[in-house]
Scaffold this motif. Structure first.
Motif, PDB file in Angstrom:
ATOM      1  N   UNK A 170      31.579  41.808  65.719  1.00  0.00           N
ATOM      2  CA  UNK A 170      31.926  41.061  66.904  1.00  0.00           C
ATOM      3  C   UNK A 170      32.367  39.666  66.465  1.00  0.00           C
ATOM      4  N   UNK A 171      33.524  39.114  66.972  1.00  0.00           N
ATOM      5  CA  UNK A 171      34.045  38.009  66.490  1.00  0.00           C
ATOM      6  C   UNK A 171      33.270  36.708  66.538  1.00  0.00           C
ATOM      7  N   UNK A 172      33.717  35.412  66.203  1.00  0.00           N
ATOM      8  CA  UNK A 172      32.917  34.282  66.524  1.00  0.00           C
ATOM      9  C   UNK A 172      33.629  33.440  67.447  1.00  0.00           C
ATOM     10  N   UNK A 173      34.660  33.932  68.074  1.00  0.00           N
ATOM     11  CA  UNK A 173      35.400  33.367  69.151  1.00  0.00           C
ATOM     12  C   UNK A 173      36.382  34.464  69.572  1.00  0.00           C
ATOM     13  N   UNK A 174      36.738  34.247  71.153  1.00  0.00           N
ATOM     14  CA  UNK A 174      37.775  35.055  71.741  1.00  0.00           C
ATOM     15  C   UNK A 174      38.047  34.583  73.083  1.00  0.00           C
ATOM     16  N   UNK A 175      39.410  34.480  73.229  1.00  0.00           N
ATOM     17  CA  UNK A 175      40.045  34.030  74.357  1.00  0.00           C
ATOM     18  C   UNK A 175      40.201  35.008  75.536  1.00  0.00           C
ATOM     19  N   UNK A 176      39.698  36.233  75.426  1.00  0.00           N
ATOM     20  CA  UNK A 176      39.832  37.181  76.423  1.00  0.00           C
ATOM     21  C   UNK A 176      38.339  37.703  76.307  1.00  0.00           C
ATOM     22  N   UNK A 177      37.934  38.386  77.482  1.00  0.00           N
ATOM     23  CA  UNK A 177      36.634  38.881  77.773  1.00  0.00           C
ATOM     24  C   UNK A 177      35.632  37.658  77.160  1.00  0.00           C
TER      25      UNK A 177
ATOM     26  N   UNK B 197      42.415  31.555  64.392  1.00  0.00           N
ATOM     27  CA  UNK B 197      42.128  30.337  64.760  1.00  0.00           C
ATOM     28  C   UNK B 197      41.531  29.705  63.639  1.00  0.00           C
ATOM     29  N   UNK B 198      41.013  28.439  63.844  1.00  0.00           N
ATOM     30  CA  UNK B 198      40.460  27.373  62.677  1.00  0.00           C
ATOM     31  C   UNK B 198      39.550  26.601  63.374  1.00  0.00           C
ATOM     32  N   UNK B 199      38.142  26.923  62.651  1.00  0.00           N
ATOM     33  CA  UNK B 199      36.993  25.883  63.199  1.00  0.00           C
ATOM     34  C   UNK B 199      37.409  24.227  62.898  1.00  0.00           C
ATOM     35  N   UNK B 200      36.760  23.665  63.724  1.00  0.00           N
ATOM     36  CA  UNK B 200      36.787  22.095  63.551  1.00  0.00           C
ATOM     37  C   UNK B 200      35.883  21.621  62.627  1.00  0.00           C
ATOM     38  N   UNK B 201      34.758  22.186  62.640  1.00  0.00           N
ATOM     39  CA  UNK B 201      33.521  21.814  61.636  1.00  0.00           C
ATOM     40  C   UNK B 201      33.656  22.178  60.319  1.00  0.00           C
ATOM     41  N   UNK B 202      34.469  23.334  60.123  1.00  0.00           N
ATOM     42  CA  UNK B 202      34.807  23.777  58.687  1.00  0.00           C
ATOM     43  C   UNK B 202      36.181  24.242  58.332  1.00  0.00           C
ATOM     44  N   UNK B 203      36.593  24.160  57.150  1.00  0.00           N
ATOM     45  CA  UNK B 203      37.983  24.520  56.614  1.00  0.00           C
ATOM     46  C   UNK B 203      38.117  26.078  56.616  1.00  0.00           C
ATOM     47  N   UNK B 204      37.733  26.719  57.759  1.00  0.00           N
ATOM     48  CA  UNK B 204      37.764  28.282  57.934  1.00  0.00           C
ATOM     49  C   UNK B 204      38.779  28.693  58.866  1.00  0.00           C
ATOM     50  N   UNK B 205      39.474  29.592  58.381  1.00  0.00           N
ATOM     51  CA  UNK B 205      40.292  30.471  59.391  1.00  0.00           C
ATOM     52  C   UNK B 205      39.324  31.675  59.747  1.00  0.00           C
TER      53      UNK B 205
ATOM     54  N   UNK C 200      39.776  25.900  69.170  1.00  0.00           N
ATOM     55  CA  UNK C 200      39.857  26.547  68.019  1.00  0.00           C
ATOM     56  C   UNK C 200      40.196  27.896  67.526  1.00  0.00           C
ATOM     57  N   UNK C 201      41.060  28.347  68.524  1.00  0.00           N
ATOM     58  CA  UNK C 201      41.968  29.435  68.536  1.00  0.00           C
ATOM     59  C   UNK C 201      43.426  28.982  68.719  1.00  0.00           C
ATOM     60  N   UNK C 202      44.368  29.263  67.812  1.00  0.00           N
ATOM     61  CA  UNK C 202      45.589  28.807  67.782  1.00  0.00           C
ATOM     62  C   UNK C 202      46.740  29.825  68.276  1.00  0.00           C
TER      63      UNK C 202
END
Length: 545
Positions: A422-429, A465-473, A496-498
């Protein structure tokens, strides 16, 4: 009268200028191909002081903005729509010119076909038996060099099972690897192997796990080869009684001390039996890798999967979905995975999952998770922290803490990649993510800048995407499963999703340890309603240090 004589010529001039402006039009090619650049021009007009061009949807102005002539390039996202020009005149009034542009895609139409294993189908005068996407020339006056895409699915028949499946490689290390396969009979499995195809001089017997149930004979054969040389090609043959695999080969992992470059293929979420989406992606990936680098097995170190490799965790689905769909690469490239929610269905104790995947010996710096549901796995100078979003809790969190604390001080680890179904962010569902991983685990992992990528699935598309709090894709690659397209679910745009692209795709990760650089490219083959021919839809890179 004098006033009228002075005014009428001026009025006449204004009307004529207006009429000329209204008659002006944009000149250019009304039909563009994908990934093509065309020139569009407006008539020169000395009373125009500004030109503002807008490209059609999915296109961009590459040169000439602000002038009467521009170059516009199309992309795989281009849609039939107009090119527009807003002109500003000396008297500050504006007008808008536009002309419709149609896009001639490489694929004109799609035809889907299904056969059973061993059957053939004639497409365009040729016989085919393997799952793939084949092309024939499109016909008609407006074809413009287009093709018809034929998506061929090979679907195993329920109740028709193999006596012996092809080998499945997993848990590869620099000096060891697991080789597994399923048989329908009990036997003493063995592997003969060596560093030459003609010199399989070493023999090792393995173990067999009787998983048979409800009259379905199912034996999982496993052998762990040890004492191998790092970064070395080995040839092998799996044997069960009189049944033998082809002679296959694999390459062991580089040692953690080595700076040998590595490439990893990301694929997954292939739980559908009735469509060969995963096989289409594998074929596309093989072609792209051979085009860019050469032989698949010489240039890819492993496959990292993302779970949901079955629709339900039953034995027939392990054989007819995961093993069957993976067989193009599984005898040659080691495959690792994470627990998906579908693996838990009909297997609540995860017994069938644990039997198939040999993660029981995996430790990092002496740290073991004590379960096959989540684990740490070092391949070369990359550390995979493979989480279970289906077994969250303090035990897993404490284990992550130990792994991260050890990795911070480990000079043999340059990059950490976290993997969770399960992802850490999603723009659908919207909301169908793992808030637990996002809020509780990512902060721990990101205490070290070595953590450069989070890899998720569950959603059947591509997202980056990239998180705003960490340099993480963070990326989603669950693109070999059920249809998930724009307009099918709740949707929301997140900062945080490009990008979220509803295509089936795969990623190639490339690591240069001398430069401490990770590059990623994402290629796609389309979706239910669209075929694109193995095109690049995204790329990224990250540096550590």
């Amino acid at each position: 009268m004098k006033k009228r004589m002075l005014t009428l010529p001026l009025l006449s001039l204004a009307i004529c200028g207006y009429a000329q402006a209204q008659a002006d039009r944009i000149e250019g090619n009304p039909v563009m191909k994908i990934n093509e650049t065309s020139t569009f021009e407006a008539p020169k007009n000395e009373t125009v002081v500004r030109y503002d061009w807008t490209a059609p949807i999915g296109c961009k102005v590459v040169s000439g903005q602000g002038t009467p002539s521009v170059e516009i390039s199309s992309s795989f996202l281009s849609q039939d729509s107009p090119v527009r020009l807003i002109r500003t005149f000396t008297d500050e009034h504006k007008d808008t010119l536009e002309t419709p542009i149609k896009f001639c895609r490489y694929v004109q139409s799609i035809q889907d076909h299904t056969i059973a294993p061993g059957e053939t189908i004639n497409i365009g005068g040729k016989d085919y038996s393997e799952a793939d996407i084949y092309y024939t020339p499109a016909e008609g006056e407006n074809a413009c060099g287009q093709v018809v895409a034929h998506r061929l699915t090979v679907e195993p028949k329920t109740g028709s099972y193999a006596d012996m499946t092809k080998p499945y490689l997993q848990s590869a290390e620099d000096t060891a690897i697991w080789i597994s396969w399923k048989t329908s009979f009990e036997n003493t499995p063995k592997v003969i192997y060596g560093t030459s195809k003609d010199q399989l001089t070493q023999t090792l017997e393995g173990t067999i796990d009787n998983l048979s149930e409800d009259g379905f004979p199912y034996y999982w054969n496993s052998i762990r080869l040890t004492g191998l040389q790092p970064n070395t090609v080995y040839y092998y043959q799996a044997i069960s009684d009189d049944k033998k695999s082809e002679v296959c080969h694999f390459r062991t992992m580089p040692t953690p001390k080595s700076h040998e470059p590595m490439r990893i293929l990301l694929m997954g979420d292939h739980q559908i039996k009735s469509r060969s989406g995963y096989e289409w992606l594998m074929k596309a990936a093989q072609r792209k890798i051979e085009e860019k680098y050469g032989d698949l097995t010489e240039n890819i170190n492993m496959i990292m999967n993302i779970g949901d490799q079955v629709d339900v965790g039953t034995l027939d689905q392990y054989e007819q979905i995961h093993l069957f769909k993976s067989q193009l690469m599984s005898p040659y490239l080691p495959i690792m995975t994470a627990v998906g929610n579908h693996e838990t269905y009909n297997d609540p104790g995860m017994q069938r999952y644990a039997a198939h995947y040999h993660y029981e010996n995996l430790t990092y710096q002496g740290i073991s998770s004590g379960t096959e549901n989540y684990y740490a796995y070092q391949a070369g100078r990359i550390l995979f922290v493979v989480l279970s979003t289906e077994h969250t809790g303090d035990a897993q969190k404490e284990w992550v803490r130990k792994i991260v604390d050890a990795a911070k001080k480990d000079d043999s680890v340059d990059f950490i990649i976290s993997v969770n179904h399960r992802p850490i962010q999603a723009e659908q569902y919207v909301g169908d993510i793992s808030a637990w991983v996002r809020n509780e685990i990512i902060p721990i992992l990101s205490e070290t800048p070595k953590h450069v990528l989070n890899y998720g699935g569950h959603h059947h598309l591509y997202h980056r995407g990239q998180l705003t709090d960490y340099p993480l894709y963070h990326i989603i690659n669950g693109a070999a499963s059920w249809d998930q397209m724009w307009g099918m679910s709740s949707e929301q745009d997140y900062d945080d999703v490009q990008k979220t692209i509803d295509y089936w795709g795969y990623q190639i990760l490339e690591f240069d340890f001398d430069k401490k650089e990770m590059k990623a490219e994402c290629y796609a083959i389309g979706n239910k309603e669209l075929v694109v021919d193995n095109i690049l839809i995204d790329s990224l890179q990250s540096y550590f240090g």
